[in-house]
Design an enzyme around this catalytic site. Structure first.
Site, mmCIF file in Angstrom:
data_model
loop_
_atom_site.group_PDB
_atom_site.id
_atom_site.type_symbol
_atom_site.label_atom_id
_atom_site.label_comp_id
_atom_site.label_asym_id
_atom_site.label_seq_id
_atom_site.Cartn_x
_atom_site.Cartn_y
_atom_site.Cartn_z
ATOM 1 N N ASN A 108 -4.941 -60.371 9.027
ATOM 2 C CA ASN A 108 -6.378 -60.158 9.240
ATOM 3 C C ASN A 108 -6.539 -58.832 9.973
ATOM 4 O OD1 ASN A 108 -9.044 -60.261 10.032
ATOM 5 N ND2 ASN A 108 -8.792 -61.988 11.442
ATOM 6 N N TRP A 109 -6.983 -57.826 9.222
ATOM 7 C CA TRP A 109 -7.084 -56.485 9.830
ATOM 8 C C TRP A 109 -8.297 -56.363 10.748
ATOM 9 C CZ3 TRP A 109 -5.852 -52.508 5.309
ATOM 10 C CH2 TRP A 109 -4.547 -52.758 4.842
ATOM 11 N N LYS A 110 -9.186 -57.334 10.705
ATOM 12 C CA LYS A 110 -10.417 -57.306 11.521
ATOM 13 C C LYS A 110 -11.166 -55.983 11.294
ATOM 14 C CE LYS A 110 -8.325 -60.522 14.723
ATOM 15 N NZ LYS A 110 -8.196 -61.006 16.079
ATOM 16 N N HIS B 190 -13.527 -67.776 11.682
ATOM 17 C CA HIS B 190 -12.683 -67.190 12.727
ATOM 18 C C HIS B 190 -13.435 -67.307 14.064
ATOM 19 C CE1 HIS B 190 -10.504 -64.323 15.139
ATOM 20 N NE2 HIS B 190 -9.519 -64.417 14.263
ATOM 21 N N GLU C 153 -13.884 -65.326 16.355
ATOM 22 C CA GLU C 153 -14.719 -64.163 16.667
ATOM 23 C C GLU C 153 -16.062 -64.257 15.946
ATOM 24 O OE1 GLU C 153 -11.743 -61.272 15.643
ATOM 25 O OE2 GLU C 153 -10.577 -61.895 17.389
ATOM 26 N N GLU D 69 -5.965 -71.623 15.449
ATOM 27 C CA GLU D 69 -5.867 -70.436 16.297
ATOM 28 C C GLU D 69 -6.469 -70.726 17.670
ATOM 29 O OE1 GLU D 69 -5.596 -66.632 13.742
ATOM 30 O OE2 GLU D 69 -7.687 -67.080 14.060
ATOM 31 N N GLY E 204 -5.177 -62.186 20.382
ATOM 32 C CA GLY E 204 -5.265 -60.818 20.904
ATOM 33 C C GLY E 204 -4.921 -60.713 22.378
ATOM 34 N N SER F 31 -1.504 -64.122 18.508
ATOM 35 C CA SER F 31 -0.383 -63.318 19.013
ATOM 36 C C SER F 31 0.953 -63.612 18.328
ATOM 37 C CB SER F 31 -0.267 -63.456 20.540
ATOM 38 O OG SER F 31 -1.457 -63.002 21.161
ATOM 39 N N GLY G 18 -3.192 -61.118 13.393
ATOM 40 C CA GLY G 18 -4.174 -60.067 13.652
ATOM 41 C C GLY G 18 -3.476 -58.762 13.993
ATOM 42 N N GLY G 19 -3.331 -58.498 15.284
ATOM 43 C CA GLY G 19 -2.786 -57.217 15.760
ATOM 44 C C GLY G 19 -1.528 -56.759 15.037
HETATM 45 P P1 PGA Z 1 -3.820 -61.776 16.953
HETATM 46 O O1 PGA Z 1 -5.071 -62.285 16.118
HETATM 47 O O2 PGA Z 1 -2.609 -61.927 16.072
HETATM 48 O O3 PGA Z 1 -4.128 -60.318 17.247
HETATM 49 O O4 PGA Z 1 -3.746 -62.607 18.179
HETATM 50 C C1 PGA Z 1 -4.961 -63.424 15.320
HETATM 51 C C2 PGA Z 1 -6.268 -63.687 14.644
HETATM 52 O O5 PGA Z 1 -7.312 -63.466 15.271
HETATM 53 O O6 PGA Z 1 -6.314 -64.119 13.480
#
Ligand code: PGA
Length: 254
Positions: free
Chosen positions: A9-11, A98, A100, A170, A176, A216, A237-238
């Protein structure tokens, strides 16, 4: 056998140029280095889907994903993207709910139930995200909380449709933050969610649902997390923004 899936997930990251480089690097590295049945999904920002799709679509094990979609079919919804639009550029997976988006876009379990329906009707696979805050975990009510997210957004589905859903657990406190759930915490929640699914749909159906862990995930912890019996892959994500790290995570699933 449930599918093993690693989704990136590149966000809200990558310019056009960065997206093209990252997408092509990931596809080439997966083609050269990965020899397993794990599926790889890449979810760039909407505007880069076609561009990244040029690299992704020819590869049989790498799929194009979107980070969200509208629950509405079409029409006067300025700024929104429908399932049909996403389908027309080759999207095969859509991340829904998600944390977010739950936090910043006010997505509720009810809205997400409608989005799940639209995505399934469009013959795309929803990656349904769930997870608790630190406050909920500290209160010890995380299993009830996450089970309720599943009940309210998924339990209206027939067993046949539920089998088309991928779940991503998650924990918000791990997203993050660099703070990963321990492999035991992940396994305990995944097993509890599978039991919750089994309670409604039966064990055979529950056994077919892929449950990914997110929060993470990095090369250093991926193998241990993916080694848990109820962890069927990851939502990353990251670490999905660095091709080397992401492909190393994919290799941990092999
Ligand atoms: P992260 O994000 O790997 O940066 O913790 C995961 C996600 O939000 O899907």
């Amino acid at each position: 056998m449930r599918k093993k899936i690693i989704a990136g997930n590149w966000k809200m990251n990558t310019t056009r140029e960065q997206a093209e480089i990252l997408g092509s690097e990931v596809v080439n590295m997966v083609a050269d280095e990965v020899n397993s049945d794990a599926l790889v999904v890449i979810a760039p920002p909407f505007v880069h889907l076609s561009l990244v799709g040029k690299h992704v679509l020819p590869h049989p094990n790498v799929y194009l994903g979107a980070q969200n979609c509208s629950q509405h079919e079409k029409g006067a919804y300025t700024g929104e993207i429908s399932v049909e639009i996403l389908q027309s550029v080759g999207v095969e997976y859509i991340i829904l709910g998600h944390s977010e988006r739950r936090e910043h876009a006010g997505e509720t379990n009810e809205v997400l139930a409608a989005k799940v329906d639209s995505v399934i009707a469009g013959e795309i696979t929803p990656i349904f995200c769930c997870g608790e805050s630190l406050e909920v975990r500290e209160a010890g009510t995380e299993i009830d909380f996450v089970s309720k997210q599943l009940t309210e957004s998924l339990f209206h589905l027939s067993a046949e449709d539920l089998k088309k859903v991928v779940i991503a657990y998650e924990p918000i406190w791990a997203i993050g933050t660099g703070k990963t759930a321990s492999s035991q915490q992940a396994q305990d929640m995944h097993a509890a969610l599978r039991a919750h699914l089994a309670g409604k749909y039966g064990q055979d159906v529950a056994n077919e649902i892929s449950i990914l862990y997110g929060g993470s995930v990095k090369p250093a912890n991926a193998e241990e997390l993916f080694g848990q019996p109820d962890v069927d892959g990851g939502l990353v994500g990251g670490a999905s923004l660095k091709s080397r790290d992401f492909v190393d995570i994919v290799k941990s699933m092999a």
